[in-house]
Motif scaffolding. Structure first.
Motif, short mmCIF file in Angstrom:
data_model
loop_
_atom_site.label_atom_id
_atom_site.label_comp_id
_atom_site.label_asym_id
_atom_site.label_seq_id
_atom_site.Cartn_x
_atom_site.Cartn_y
_atom_site.Cartn_z
N ASN A 142 0.86 -1.19 0.00
CA ASN A 142 0.00 0.00 0.00
C ASN A 142 0.89 1.24 0.00
N LEU A 143 1.02 1.84 -1.16
CA LEU A 143 1.90 3.00 -1.33
C LEU A 143 1.44 4.18 -0.48
N SER A 144 0.16 4.42 -0.45
CA SER A 144 -0.39 5.55 0.31
C SER A 144 -0.05 5.44 1.79
N GLU A 145 -0.23 4.24 2.34
CA GLU A 145 0.03 4.03 3.77
C GLU A 145 1.52 4.20 4.09
N CYS A 146 2.39 3.69 3.21
CA CYS A 146 3.83 3.83 3.42
C CYS A 146 4.24 5.30 3.45
N CYS A 147 3.68 6.09 2.57
CA CYS A 147 4.01 7.52 2.52
C CYS A 147 3.54 8.22 3.80
N ARG A 148 2.35 7.91 4.26
CA ARG A 148 1.84 8.52 5.49
C ARG A 148 2.74 8.18 6.67
N GLU A 149 3.11 6.91 6.78
CA GLU A 149 3.96 6.48 7.90
C GLU A 149 5.29 7.21 7.91
N ASN A 150 5.88 7.38 6.74
CA ASN A 150 7.19 8.03 6.68
C ASN A 150 7.12 9.51 7.00
#
Length: 313
Positions: free
Chosen positions: A164-172
């Motif tokens: 999940n690209l969106s979730e990875c970006c939010r976490e970072n």
């Protein structure tokens, strides 16, 4: 038969013979030109595809036979040089990996003793704290060398899956929240609410994003801006990481992903980097079947774009 008839007949014969000679020369020249053209096309294909083929020519012309022979000699030399280079490159990568691995063990022990000394000093000995800080930077550099060596030698297997690209970006972005707030960065996030799935490896993607955001915070601090955007383009998903710092000159745009390239030459000489973060990030992206590109306009904006294949199921 009159004399005029004989003269006319002889002139006609001479004209026919001259025409035949000229025609043969024309056909021969066209044939030579075609064979040379075919040789050139074959050579271009061999060079473009980096194949091990040879230039073949079917002719009785000694000059063309000699030319093709010399071309094939050059191709043999080129293949030998490339093979030697590949062997030396693999050897160098393996050596770097082994050296990095051998250095990590004593450095880990040194860091352990330094931490004990610092704790026993209860914060009174600033020199021990500084030594520990520098040792940790050396350890970080060794770890990056080790990671890069393993990537380039093919020892690192990147297991592909649904990420999940969106979730990875939010976490970072959240991981950098405290630092960005402390440095008073303006943060603009454009991440879709719905999941954007890509074919990749979550750990590798997390590392790519960490390196790119760290890079933006470090080198784009003058602009005090960080932009993260997730978009789709056909069968690909794109992550744009943007800062508004000093930017990167066009002369350096093609070399920022090279090993040991440091940004102080292109952005700020006061900022020191080890030149491995972007190299590792791009290697990981390529391992996942993607890429990272750069677009920079000095003193306006600098954007690194991660491109990965989108998954629709």
């Amino acid at each position: 038969m009159s004399q005029d008839t004989i003269i006319f007949f002889l002139a006609a014969v001479i004209a026919v013979l001259s025409f035949m000679v000229l025609y043969q020369r024309f056909v021969f020249r066209k044939g030579i030109q075609k064979k040379i053209g075919d040789m050139g096309d074959t050579l271009e294909q061999i060079l473009d595809e980096k194949s091990d083929e040879k230039v073949m020519v079917f002719t009785d012309d000694k000059a063309l036979i000699h030319l093709s022979s010399q071309i094939n000699r050059l191709l043999d030399d080129r293949q030998r040089i490339q093979a030697d280079f590949r062997r030396s490159e693999i050897s160098a990568k393996n050596m770097l990996s082994n050296i990095s691995h051998d250095i990590r063990t004593p450095m880990t022990v040194i860091l352990g003793y330094l931490e004990i000394m610092r704790l026993e000093a209860e914060g009174k000995d600033k020199m021990v704290a500084k030594v520990e800080q520098k040792a940790r930077k050396v350890m970080e550099l060794i770890n990056q060398f080790f990671t890069l060596a393993k990537l380039e030698s093919g020892d690192t297997q990147v297991e592909m899956g649904r990420v999940n690209l969106s979730e990875c970006c939010r976490e970072n972005v959240l991981d950098f929240y405290e630092l960005l707030t402390q440095k008073e960065f303006q943060v603009e996030i454009e991440i879709p609410e719905e999941p954007v799935f890509v074919e990749g490896n979550e750990e590798a993607l997390q590392r790519i994003l960490f390196n790119l955001i760290s890079n933006a915070v470090r080198y784009g601090s003058d602009g005090k801006y960080l932009g993260i955007a997730v978009r789709t383009e056909g069968v690909f998903a794109l992550i744009h990481v943007t800062d508004r710092g000093k930017g990167i000159e066009k002369a350096f745009a093609g070399t920022v992903f090279e090993r040991l390239f440091t940004m102080e030459d292109s952005r700020n000489r006061e900022i020191q980097g080890n030149g491995l973060g972007l190299t590792i990030a791009r290697n990981l992206a390529v391992k996942m079947g993607g890429d990272i590109t750069l677009v920079s306009e000095p003193d306006v904006s600098t954007t690194f774009t991660v491109k990965l294949r989108k998954m629709t199921f």
